[in-house]
Design an enzyme around this catalytic site. Structure first.
Site, PDB file in Angstrom:
ATOM      1  CD  GLU A  69      -3.422 -16.284  -2.878  1.00 13.39           C
ATOM      2  OE1 GLU A  69      -2.627 -15.773  -3.681  1.00 13.39           O
ATOM      3  OE2 GLU A  69      -3.619 -15.809  -1.747  1.00 13.39           O
ATOM      4  CG  HIS A  76      -5.553 -10.008  -9.256  1.00 15.66           C
ATOM      5  ND1 HIS A  76      -6.773 -10.634  -9.220  1.00 15.66           N
ATOM      6  CD2 HIS A  76      -4.859 -10.503  -8.203  1.00 15.66           C
ATOM      7  CE1 HIS A  76      -6.821 -11.455  -8.175  1.00 15.66           C
ATOM      8  NE2 HIS A  76      -5.660 -11.397  -7.550  1.00 15.66           N
ATOM      9  NE  ARG A  88      -2.592 -13.612  -9.201  1.00 20.63           N
ATOM     10  CZ  ARG A  88      -2.074 -12.982  -8.196  1.00 20.63           C
ATOM     11  NH1 ARG A  88      -1.268 -11.980  -8.419  1.00 20.63           N
ATOM     12  NH2 ARG A  88      -2.336 -13.349  -6.982  1.00 20.63           N
ATOM     13  CG  HIS A 125      -2.180  -7.503  -8.900  1.00 22.35           C
ATOM     14  ND1 HIS A 125      -2.810  -6.869  -7.856  1.00 22.35           N
ATOM     15  CD2 HIS A 125      -1.599  -8.615  -8.376  1.00 22.35           C
ATOM     16  CE1 HIS A 125      -2.630  -7.574  -6.742  1.00 22.35           C
ATOM     17  NE2 HIS A 125      -1.881  -8.627  -7.028  1.00 22.35           N
ATOM     18  NE  ARG A 133       3.240 -11.262  -7.967  1.00 24.59           N
ATOM     19  CZ  ARG A 133       2.265 -11.225  -7.049  1.00 24.59           C
ATOM     20  NH1 ARG A 133       2.426 -11.832  -5.885  1.00 24.59           N
ATOM     21  NH2 ARG A 133       1.140 -10.591  -7.284  1.00 24.59           N
TER      22      ARG A 133
HETATM   23  P1  FAD Z   1       5.320  -1.223  -1.419  1.00 25.33           P
HETATM   24  O1  FAD Z   1       4.642  -1.975  -0.352  1.00 25.33           O
HETATM   25  O2  FAD Z   1       4.489  -0.735  -2.530  1.00 25.33           O
HETATM   26  O3  FAD Z   1       6.058   0.011  -0.745  1.00 25.33           O
HETATM   27  C1  FAD Z   1       6.691   0.972  -1.542  1.00 25.33           C
HETATM   28  C2  FAD Z   1       7.034   2.156  -0.683  1.00 25.33           C
HETATM   29  O4  FAD Z   1       7.866   3.055  -1.388  1.00 25.33           O
HETATM   30  C3  FAD Z   1       5.835   2.972  -0.235  1.00 25.33           C
HETATM   31  O5  FAD Z   1       6.043   3.304   1.112  1.00 25.33           O
HETATM   32  C4  FAD Z   1       5.911   4.209  -1.107  1.00 25.33           C
HETATM   33  O6  FAD Z   1       5.307   5.337  -0.553  1.00 25.33           O
HETATM   34  C5  FAD Z   1       7.400   4.374  -1.210  1.00 25.33           C
HETATM   35  N1  FAD Z   1       7.868   5.185  -2.346  1.00 25.33           N
HETATM   36  C6  FAD Z   1       7.618   5.003  -3.669  1.00 25.33           C
HETATM   37  N2  FAD Z   1       8.261   5.950  -4.385  1.00 25.33           N
HETATM   38  C7  FAD Z   1       8.924   6.727  -3.496  1.00 25.33           C
HETATM   39  C8  FAD Z   1       9.740   7.862  -3.626  1.00 25.33           C
HETATM   40  N3  FAD Z   1      10.020   8.435  -4.811  1.00 25.33           N
HETATM   41  N4  FAD Z   1      10.261   8.409  -2.501  1.00 25.33           N
HETATM   42  C9  FAD Z   1       9.985   7.892  -1.272  1.00 25.33           C
HETATM   43  N5  FAD Z   1       9.201   6.815  -1.098  1.00 25.33           N
HETATM   44  C10 FAD Z   1       8.680   6.238  -2.206  1.00 25.33           C
HETATM   45  N6  FAD Z   1       1.518 -10.029  -2.899  1.00 25.33           N
HETATM   46  C11 FAD Z   1       1.552 -11.190  -2.211  1.00 25.33           C
HETATM   47  O7  FAD Z   1       2.593 -11.851  -2.156  1.00 25.33           O
HETATM   48  N7  FAD Z   1       0.441 -11.629  -1.572  1.00 25.33           N
HETATM   49  C12 FAD Z   1      -0.741 -10.957  -1.590  1.00 25.33           C
HETATM   50  O8  FAD Z   1      -1.718 -11.373  -0.984  1.00 25.33           O
HETATM   51  C13 FAD Z   1      -0.803  -9.748  -2.330  1.00 25.33           C
HETATM   52  N8  FAD Z   1      -1.968  -9.050  -2.428  1.00 25.33           N
HETATM   53  C14 FAD Z   1      -1.963  -7.833  -3.057  1.00 25.33           C
HETATM   54  C15 FAD Z   1      -3.125  -7.073  -3.083  1.00 25.33           C
HETATM   55  C16 FAD Z   1      -3.115  -5.805  -3.649  1.00 25.33           C
HETATM   56  C17 FAD Z   1      -4.388  -4.982  -3.668  1.00 25.33           C
HETATM   57  C18 FAD Z   1      -1.925  -5.296  -4.211  1.00 25.33           C
HETATM   58  C19 FAD Z   1      -1.894  -3.928  -4.827  1.00 25.33           C
HETATM   59  C20 FAD Z   1      -0.782  -6.068  -4.235  1.00 25.33           C
HETATM   60  C21 FAD Z   1      -0.788  -7.337  -3.659  1.00 25.33           C
HETATM   61  N9  FAD Z   1       0.365  -8.115  -3.646  1.00 25.33           N
HETATM   62  C22 FAD Z   1       0.377  -9.300  -2.962  1.00 25.33           C
HETATM   63  C23 FAD Z   1       1.623  -7.594  -4.145  1.00 25.33           C
HETATM   64  C24 FAD Z   1       2.427  -7.065  -2.941  1.00 25.33           C
HETATM   65  O9  FAD Z   1       1.545  -6.437  -2.035  1.00 25.33           O
HETATM   66  C25 FAD Z   1       3.484  -6.081  -3.353  1.00 25.33           C
HETATM   67  O10 FAD Z   1       4.234  -6.579  -4.412  1.00 25.33           O
HETATM   68  C26 FAD Z   1       4.408  -5.815  -2.173  1.00 25.33           C
HETATM   69  O11 FAD Z   1       3.644  -5.366  -1.082  1.00 25.33           O
HETATM   70  C27 FAD Z   1       5.460  -4.803  -2.553  1.00 25.33           C
HETATM   71  O12 FAD Z   1       6.141  -4.437  -1.383  1.00 25.33           O
HETATM   72  P2  FAD Z   1       7.280  -3.339  -1.484  1.00 25.33           P
HETATM   73  O13 FAD Z   1       7.760  -3.127  -0.111  1.00 25.33           O
HETATM   74  O14 FAD Z   1       8.230  -3.722  -2.527  1.00 25.33           O
HETATM   75  O15 FAD Z   1       6.516  -2.045  -2.039  1.00 25.33           O
HETATM   76  C1  SIN Z   2      -4.657 -11.895  -4.070  1.00 25.12           C
HETATM   77  O1  SIN Z   2      -4.996 -11.907  -2.892  1.00 25.12           O
HETATM   78  O2  SIN Z   2      -5.316 -12.376  -4.994  1.00 25.12           O
HETATM   79  C2  SIN Z   2      -3.378 -11.243  -4.414  1.00 25.12           C
HETATM   80  C3  SIN Z   2      -2.299 -12.188  -4.211  1.00 25.12           C
HETATM   81  C4  SIN Z   2      -1.055 -11.752  -4.927  1.00 25.12           C
HETATM   82  O3  SIN Z   2      -1.045 -10.756  -5.637  1.00 25.12           O
HETATM   83  O4  SIN Z   2      -0.080 -12.476  -4.795  1.00 25.12           O
END
Ligand code: FAD
Ligand code: SIN
Length: 550
Positions: free
Chosen positions: A116, A245, A291, A352, A387
């Site tokens: 990537e 993104h 990015r 993103h 990032r």
């Molecule tokens: P999240 O997975 O967002 O989980 C947050 C949780 O908190 C959810 O369950 C939500 O419901 C809960 N929550 C929020 N507020 C409250 C509240 N007030 N009370 C109770 N629960 C609450 N990163 C990579 O490294 N590689 C990738 O390939 C990649 N692809 C991506 C593609 C997309 C489309 C997106 C949107 C992001 C991508 N990212 C990627 C970024 C990565 O997915 C996120 O940064 C990561 O998943 C965050 O994980 P997390 O557990 O911190 O939060």
């Molecule tokens: C992507 O698949 O382009 C998202 C990867 C990331 O947010 O790290």
């Protein structure tokens, strides 16, 4: 109703679920999550998880790529920890049941490693283009099999419980630091407000992409964790660094569907409408530049040409290989009558990932005792001003592990600590108000303002304009909040508005351009004065913001 547990985890994405699985070895865990258990940013992740696995790769190279992307603001200790733990944490996910795409290749340890933007080696483990869903499902399966963990769906955290909520007579005599004792939580199904008391609270609420009109993030990403932590007195850092993104599907109905950077890593090339490559004019890595550079280049090309989108062309690649590697993207685009094996994909940037967040040390600790943060809500220092792709799922599992180890060092406290007496939530004097239209309108207004004035390219004029309007909306929401029975929509709006306000404050404060923060008033990077984090915290109980630099 009151629930007591050793550990309260707020959020059920990769960060919350992985920390819960570890902590459950040493006590009871309650996980609260505001929607259905899988709904999270994690569930939509496509590209994968960066880790040093290939024989031709090394920790030094991954560290160097991460630091380069971070534009001088990364915390080097945090980056070393991130990268060095990568292979172990990936193997741990495999043990928990995650099935990554495989290839018979001994130089890559059997993994199919993708590439990537900003990475100088192939190092992204993935499950085709549905990595997040695979990780989320495997973690949820492991959680359900664990007797010490209980997950509460449709439970939305309202506020963290701190000294402020303790009944005075039960306050310990030497309490001069702020402690966290859990959270007040809205059970959205019943409408009741509960207390979740815990000896340790782990904030894993994810990001805040919904602050912007166009975002890859699902509806849950409203900045709740940042806003709650700020109100409780936590230090919040680097919110000016919102990552856009470069490539989301440009289609009225597609809701900023992500076209993974892995598509460019597979050979996809960015072109303008007339079929000309343009990224080589901006960076030596061309379409695979970091990015921030690609998103700004696209923004510049669109403005220069007066066009609505650019194109990601992969039609020169083998069609079967493409469909096999990106089945989800292929199917989604086809549902909009775009056959990616035959037509270039129209793309535009969208908000993103939040690189800043609740400031933590290398062990995931915040400045509030017994409150930890991990995942996208946290600012551990690994991302700096931008990032590196696929470092965020990695950050979530690495710093969950750091938290687990840190809490383990205080194991004795888990069995000896007693909860103070906490005041029940007081909603006397509030009424049900049928004002959904206000909530929807305010939300859309903030999202549009943020997109137009606090986007990829900023200026003082635009930021000040956004600040005046968002401050006004915030004040109105605060008044409405105080007299209204709480609903999830109102909580999210309040948090979203407050997070927008903090982002604008941080952006106005940084008088230079660096990484994801680009302003036409200060287009140069100024290391001498600004190679520092921007930290905001609460000044008084009216939530006045104090900005400092560290
Ligand atoms: P999240 O997975 O967002 O989980 C947050 C949780 O908190 C959810 O369950 C939500 O419901 C809960 N929550 C929020 N507020 C409250 C509240 N007030 N009370 C109770 N629960 C609450 N990163 C990579 O490294 N590689 C990738 O390939 C990649 N692809 C991506 C593609 C997309 C489309 C997106 C949107 C992001 C991508 N990212 C990627 C970024 C990565 O997915 C996120 O940064 C990561 O998943 C965050 O994980 P997390 O557990 O911190 O939060
Ligand atoms: C992507 O698949 O382009 C998202 C990867 C990331 O947010 O790290």
């Amino acid at each position: 109703m009151t629930t007591e547990s050793d550990f309260l985890v707020i959020g059920s994405g990769i960060a919350g679920l992985s920390v819960a699985l570890k902590l459950a070895q040493h006590g009871s865990v309650a996980i609260i999550t505001k929607k259905e258990e899988a709904e999270s940013n994690t569930n939509y992740a496509q590209g994968g998880i960066a880790a040093v696995i290939a024989k031709d790769d090394s920790f030094e190279i991954h560290i160097s790529d991460t630091l380069k992307a971070g534009a001088g603001l990364c915390n080097k200790d945090a980056v070393n920890t991130l990268v060095q733990q990568g292979p172990n944490r990936v193997n741990e996910l495999v043990k928990w049941g995650t099935e990554f795409s495989r290839k018979t290749d001994s130089t890559r340890n059997g993994f199919d490693l993708g590439r990537e933007g900003g990475h100088s080696k192939n190092r992204i483990v993935h499950a085709r283009d549905l990595t997040g869903r695979e990780v989320e499902n495997s973690l949820l399966d492991a959680i359900k099999a664990h007797p010490e963990i209980r997950i509460y769906e449709e439970h939305c955290a309202i506020e963290l419980i701190t000294e402020h909520h303790i009944r005075r007579k039960s306050l310990p005599s030497s309490a001069d630091t702020v402690h966290c004792w859990g959270a007040y939580v809205l059970d959205t199904a019943s409408g009741s407000i509960k207390m979740f008391l815990s000896k340790y609270t782990i904030l894993a609420t994810g990001g805040c992409g919904q602050v912007y009109l166009h975002t890859t993030n699902p509806k849950i990403a409203t900045g709740d964790g940042i806003a709650m932590a700020f109100r409780a007195g936590a230090r919040i850092a680097n919110l000016e660094f919102m990552q856009f993104h470069p490539t989301t599907l440009f289609h009225q109905k597609a809701d900023s569907f992500l076209i993974s950077e892995a598509v460019r890593g597979f050979g996809g090339v960015l072109k303008t409408k007339d079929g000309a490559k343009f990224m080589e004019n901006y960076h030596s890595m061309g379409s695979l530049a970091p990015r921030d550079i690609v998103a700004r280049a696209i923004d510049a090309e669109l403005k220069k040409r007066g066009e609505n989108c650019v194109y990601l062309d992969i039609t020169h690649l083998d069609a079967d290989a493409l469909i096999d590697r990106f089945p989800h993207i292929y199917a989604k685009c086809l549902s909009y009558n775009i056959d990616i094996t035959k037509q270039p994909i129209p793309v535009v940037p969208a908000a993103h990932y939040m690189c800043g967040g609740v400031e933590t040390d290398i062990n995931g600790r915040t400045n509030i005792a017994n409150l930890y943060a991990c995942g996208e809500v946290a600012c551990t220092g690994v991302h700096g001003a931008n990032r590196l792709a696929s470092n965020s799922l990695l950050e979530a599992v690495v710093f969950s592990h750091q938290i687990y180890r840190n809490i383990l060092d205080q194991k004795d406290r888990i069995s000896t600590v007693h909860f103070p007496e906490i005041q029940a939530w007081d909603d006397s004097g509030t009424f049900n108000q049928e004002e959904w239209i206000l909530i929807q309108h305010d939300k859309e207004e903030i999202q549009s303002l943020m997109w137009d004035y606090v986007g990829i390219v900023r200026s003082n004029l635009r930021l000040q304009r956004a600040q005046r309007r968002v401050n006004l909306i915030c004040n109105e929401i605060e008044k409405f909040y105080k007299k209204t029975k709480i609903t999830e929509g109102l909580l999210e709006l309040r948090n979203l508005a407050f997070t927008a306000k903090l982002i604008i404050n941080c952006a106005l404060h940084r008088k230079e351009s660096r990484g994801l923060h680009y302003t036409t008033d200060y287009p140069e990077t100024d290391d001498e004065n600004w190679q520092k984090d921007t930290v905001v915290y609460r000044r008084n109980k009216n939530h006045k913001i104090l900005i400092i630099q560290d």
